[in-house]
Design a protein around this motif. Structure first.
Motif, PDB file in Angstrom:
ATOM      1  N   LEU A  17       0.828  -1.206   0.000  1.00 35.65           N
ATOM      2  CA  LEU A  17       0.000   0.000   0.000  1.00 35.65           C
ATOM      3  C   LEU A  17       0.864   1.257   0.000  1.00 35.65           C
ATOM      4  CD1 LEU A  17      -2.856  -0.950   2.502  1.00 35.65           C
ATOM      5  CD2 LEU A  17      -3.153  -0.369   0.091  1.00 35.65           C
ATOM      6  N   VAL A  18       1.918   1.258   0.791  1.00 38.83           N
ATOM      7  CA  VAL A  18       2.816   2.412   0.851  1.00 38.83           C
ATOM      8  C   VAL A  18       3.503   2.628  -0.487  1.00 38.83           C
ATOM      9  CG1 VAL A  18       4.945   3.286   1.891  1.00 38.83           C
ATOM     10  CG2 VAL A  18       3.186   2.252   3.338  1.00 38.83           C
ATOM     11  N   GLN A  19       3.943   1.544  -1.118  1.00 37.24           N
ATOM     12  CA  GLN A  19       4.655   1.658  -2.392  1.00 37.24           C
ATOM     13  C   GLN A  19       3.747   2.110  -3.526  1.00 37.24           C
ATOM     14  OE1 GLN A  19       6.318  -2.266  -2.824  1.00 37.24           O
ATOM     15  NE2 GLN A  19       7.896  -1.945  -1.261  1.00 37.24           N
ATOM     16  N   ARG A  20       2.534   1.579  -3.583  1.00 37.52           N
ATOM     17  CA  ARG A  20       1.648   1.864  -4.709  1.00 37.52           C
ATOM     18  C   ARG A  20       0.805   3.114  -4.520  1.00 37.52           C
ATOM     19  NH1 ARG A  20      -0.557  -4.113  -6.689  1.00 37.52           N
ATOM     20  NH2 ARG A  20       1.374  -5.256  -6.271  1.00 37.52           N
ATOM     21  N   PHE A  21       0.634   3.522  -3.268  1.00 37.07           N
ATOM     22  CA  PHE A  21      -0.206   4.689  -2.983  1.00 37.07           C
ATOM     23  C   PHE A  21       0.536   5.615  -2.007  1.00 37.07           C
ATOM     24  CE2 PHE A  21      -2.936   1.065  -3.925  1.00 37.07           C
ATOM     25  CZ  PHE A  21      -3.748   1.566  -4.929  1.00 37.07           C
ATOM     26  N   PRO A  22       1.495   6.393  -2.506  1.00 36.95           N
ATOM     27  CA  PRO A  22       2.321   7.234  -1.630  1.00 36.95           C
ATOM     28  C   PRO A  22       1.522   8.200  -0.759  1.00 36.95           C
ATOM     29  CG  PRO A  22       3.262   7.112  -3.839  1.00 36.95           C
ATOM     30  CD  PRO A  22       1.909   6.481  -3.918  1.00 36.95           C
ATOM     31  N   ALA A  23       0.417   8.734  -1.295  1.00 37.10           N
ATOM     32  CA  ALA A  23      -0.388   9.663  -0.498  1.00 37.10           C
ATOM     33  C   ALA A  23      -0.974   8.967   0.721  1.00 37.10           C
ATOM     34  CB  ALA A  23      -1.495  10.274  -1.352  1.00 37.10           C
ATOM     35  N   TRP A  24      -1.397   7.720   0.546  1.00 37.21           N
ATOM     36  CA  TRP A  24      -1.873   6.943   1.689  1.00 37.21           C
ATOM     37  C   TRP A  24      -0.713   6.584   2.605  1.00 37.21           C
ATOM     38  CZ3 TRP A  24      -5.459   2.849  -1.105  1.00 37.21           C
ATOM     39  CH2 TRP A  24      -6.627   3.499  -1.525  1.00 37.21           C
ATOM     40  N   GLY A  25       0.424   6.264   2.006  1.00 32.39           N
ATOM     41  CA  GLY A  25       1.585   5.882   2.804  1.00 32.39           C
ATOM     42  C   GLY A  25       2.000   6.958   3.785  1.00 32.39           C
ATOM     43  N   ALA A  26       1.807   8.223   3.388  1.00 24.49           N
ATOM     44  CA  ALA A  26       2.159   9.324   4.276  1.00 24.49           C
ATOM     45  C   ALA A  26       1.253   9.369   5.501  1.00 24.49           C
ATOM     46  CB  ALA A  26       2.071  10.646   3.511  1.00 24.49           C
ATOM     47  N   ARG A  27       0.094   8.744   5.415  1.00 25.67           N
ATOM     48  CA  ARG A  27      -0.855   8.754   6.529  1.00 25.67           C
ATOM     49  C   ARG A  27      -0.770   7.496   7.388  1.00 25.67           C
ATOM     50  NH1 ARG A  27      -6.514  10.995   3.814  1.00 25.67           N
ATOM     51  NH2 ARG A  27      -5.763  13.102   3.421  1.00 25.67           N
ATOM     52  N   LEU A  28      -0.099   6.482   6.886  1.00 22.43           N
ATOM     53  CA  LEU A  28      -0.073   5.192   7.574  1.00 22.43           C
ATOM     54  C   LEU A  28       0.969   5.201   8.678  1.00 22.43           C
ATOM     55  CD1 LEU A  28      -1.158   2.309   7.731  1.00 22.43           C
ATOM     56  CD2 LEU A  28       0.543   1.657   6.010  1.00 22.43           C
ATOM     57  N   GLY A  29       0.496   4.993   9.905  1.00 23.26           N
ATOM     58  CA  GLY A  29       1.386   5.015  11.057  1.00 23.26           C
ATOM     59  C   GLY A  29       1.763   3.617  11.524  1.00 23.26           C
ATOM     60  N   GLU A  30       1.907   3.474  12.805  1.00 22.54           N
ATOM     61  CA  GLU A  30       2.434   2.241  13.392  1.00 22.54           C
ATOM     62  C   GLU A  30       1.464   1.069  13.259  1.00 22.54           C
ATOM     63  OE1 GLU A  30       4.228   2.316  17.258  1.00 22.54           O
ATOM     64  OE2 GLU A  30       4.690   4.462  17.095  1.00 22.54           O
ATOM     65  N   ASP A  31       2.057  -0.118  13.282  1.00 22.51           N
ATOM     66  CA  ASP A  31       1.281  -1.353  13.325  1.00 22.51           C
ATOM     67  C   ASP A  31       1.441  -1.977  14.702  1.00 22.51           C
ATOM     68  OD1 ASP A  31      -0.236  -3.600  12.238  1.00 22.51           O
ATOM     69  OD2 ASP A  31       1.657  -4.707  12.405  1.00 22.51           O
ATOM     70  N   HIS A  32       0.387  -2.604  15.189  1.00 18.25           N
ATOM     71  CA  HIS A  32       0.396  -3.250  16.499  1.00 18.25           C
ATOM     72  C   HIS A  32      -0.132  -4.667  16.348  1.00 18.25           C
ATOM     73  CE1 HIS A  32       0.658   0.919  18.102  1.00 18.25           C
ATOM     74  NE2 HIS A  32      -0.241   1.177  17.162  1.00 18.25           N
ATOM     75  N   LEU A  33       0.443  -5.594  17.093  1.00 22.03           N
ATOM     76  CA  LEU A  33      -0.019  -6.984  17.093  1.00 22.03           C
ATOM     77  C   LEU A  33      -0.155  -7.429  18.543  1.00 22.03           C
ATOM     78  CD1 LEU A  33      -0.683  -9.510  15.367  1.00 22.03           C
ATOM     79  CD2 LEU A  33       1.718 -10.184  15.645  1.00 22.03           C
ATOM     80  N   LEU A  34      -1.377  -7.808  18.938  1.00 22.92           N
ATOM     81  CA  LEU A  34      -1.638  -8.214  20.316  1.00 22.92           C
ATOM     82  C   LEU A  34      -1.763  -9.725  20.423  1.00 22.92           C
ATOM     83  CD1 LEU A  34      -4.258  -5.588  21.578  1.00 22.92           C
ATOM     84  CD2 LEU A  34      -1.761  -5.544  21.762  1.00 22.92           C
ATOM     85  N   ASP A  35      -1.226 -10.275  21.484  1.00 27.98           N
ATOM     86  CA  ASP A  35      -1.310 -11.705  21.768  1.00 27.98           C
ATOM     87  C   ASP A  35      -2.587 -11.980  22.560  1.00 27.98           C
ATOM     88  OD1 ASP A  35      -1.051 -14.327  22.515  1.00 27.98           O
ATOM     89  OD2 ASP A  35       0.857 -14.090  23.561  1.00 27.98           O
ATOM     90  N   LEU A  36      -3.563 -12.589  21.880  1.00 30.36           N
ATOM     91  CA  LEU A  36      -4.809 -12.982  22.545  1.00 30.36           C
ATOM     92  C   LEU A  36      -4.972 -14.493  22.477  1.00 30.36           C
ATOM     93  CD1 LEU A  36      -7.416 -10.271  21.458  1.00 30.36           C
ATOM     94  CD2 LEU A  36      -6.020 -10.366  23.506  1.00 30.36           C
ATOM     95  N   SER A  37      -3.865 -15.206  22.645  1.00 26.64           N
ATOM     96  CA  SER A  37      -3.886 -16.668  22.505  1.00 26.64           C
ATOM     97  C   SER A  37      -4.795 -17.340  23.525  1.00 26.64           C
ATOM     98  CB  SER A  37      -2.465 -17.223  22.618  1.00 26.64           C
ATOM     99  OG  SER A  37      -1.832 -16.792  23.811  1.00 26.64           O
ATOM    100  N   LEU A  38      -5.089 -16.658  24.613  1.00 26.59           N
ATOM    101  CA  LEU A  38      -6.024 -17.213  25.593  1.00 26.59           C
ATOM    102  C   LEU A  38      -7.367 -17.542  24.940  1.00 26.59           C
ATOM    103  CD1 LEU A  38      -6.828 -17.868  28.550  1.00 26.59           C
ATOM    104  CD2 LEU A  38      -7.449 -15.453  28.798  1.00 26.59           C
TER     105      LEU A  38
END
Length: 246
Positions: free
Chosen positions: A63-84
C-alpha cells in the motif's frame, strides 16, 4: 458510498482492525482515504493458521509503495497476543476440525466473543494512542451469520465502550451493508485496478490457510465458506462490470 477527497480528510486518528484479509485491507484503504492519521492492529489469537498474520506486513508495504499519499498517513502497526481466546473457544478456526454447521444454526467457524474482545482491546489501545475512531470489516449482508458482525451488536458495543472509557468511541464499519460484489466496487472506487491487484496478490481470507493456488479473486482452497463467498462476490462483480460496459 461517497469518498472524500484526500484534501478533506477527517483530522481524527483512526485505528483499523487489520487481519491481512480482503475485507480488512479494503477497510484500511477506506480509512487511509478518509482520515489524516491511521494505525493498524492485528490479533494473534491462536488461529489454526498464521497465513493472514504473515500477509499483514506485505500488504502494508505494498500500500505504501503503490499509494504514496496513503503511505504518508499510515502510522504504526500493532499486534496483540490474545492466545487465551483459543483455549476457551474450541472451533474450526482454532482447532483442526472439519467446517460444519452446528445445532444453533451457526457454522463452527464462529469464535464466540471474538469481535467483542477485539474491539474492546482495540478501544484500550486507541485510548493510549489518542485515536478516536475504530474501523472494522464486520458485515451483516454477505457473511456466515456471526452475531458479533451485526450492526446492532456493534452499535451497542460503541455505546458501552464510550461509557466505559468516559469519552466518545466511534466504530466505523464501511462494509456493514455491502455484498462481496459491492466490496469489490468500493475497492475499485478507492484505488482502482492497482488496489484490486494488490488484494488478489497479497491478501488472504481462506479458512484453511491454503496459499498455493491463485484464483481470479485471490489465494485460497476454493472450497471453504470464506473462499466460496469471496469467489461468488468476485464473479458477481465481474458480471456487473460487463453489463455496465456493454
Amino acid at each position: 458510498m461517497t469518498l472524500l477527497p484526500l484534501s478533506h480528510a477527517d483530522p481524527r486518528r483512526a485505528l483499523v482492525l487489520f487481519s491481512g484479509g480482503q475485507d480488512s485491507t479494503v477497510c484500511l484503504a477506506w480509512a487511509l482515504q478518509h482520515f489524516s492519521q491511521v494505525e493498524t492492529l492485528g490479533f494473534d489469537y491462536g488461529q489454526r493458521h498464521r497465513i493472514e498474520l504473515d500477509c499483514r506486513q506485505t500488504v502494508r508495504q505494498a500500500l505504501v509503495q503503490r499509494f504514496p499519499a496513503w503511505g504518508a498517513r499510515l502510522g504504526e502497526d500493532h499486534l496483540l497476543d490474545l492466545s487465551l481466546l483459543s483455549q476457551i473457544s474450541a472451533c474450526a478456526l482454532t482447532e483442526e476440525r472439519a467446517i460444519e454447521m452446528q445445532a444453533n444454526g451457526l457454522p463452527n467457524t464462529f469464535v464466540p466473543g471474538r469481535n467483542l474482545l477485539f474491539l474492546t482491546f482495540a478501544a484500550t489501545l486507541a485510548y493510549r494512542r489518542g485515536a478516536q475512531v475504530l474501523v472494522g470489516g464486520m458485515c451483516e449482508t454477505d457473511y456466515s451469520g456471526y452475531p458479533d458482525c451485526r450492526d446492532n451488536t456493534l452499535k451497542a458495543l460503541q455505546v458501552a465502550l464510550s461509557l466505559g472509557l468516559d469519552q466518545p468511541v466511534c466504530l466505523q464499519t464501511p462494509l456493514m451493508f455491502l455484498t462481496k460484489a459491492d466490496t469489490w466496487d468500493l475497492s475499485t472506487q478507492l484505488g482502482g485496478e492497482a488496489l484490486n491487484d494488490l488484494i488478489v496478490a497479497h491478501t488472504h481470507t481462506c479458512y484453511l490457510g491454503e496459499r498455493g493456488r491463485r484464483h481470479d479473486w485471490g489465494h485460497g482452497c476454493g472450497t471453504c465458506p470464506a473462499c466460496e463467498l469471496r469467489a461468488r462476490g468476485h464473479a458477481e462483480w465481474r458480471a456487473r462490470q460487463a453489463l455496465q460496459s456493454a
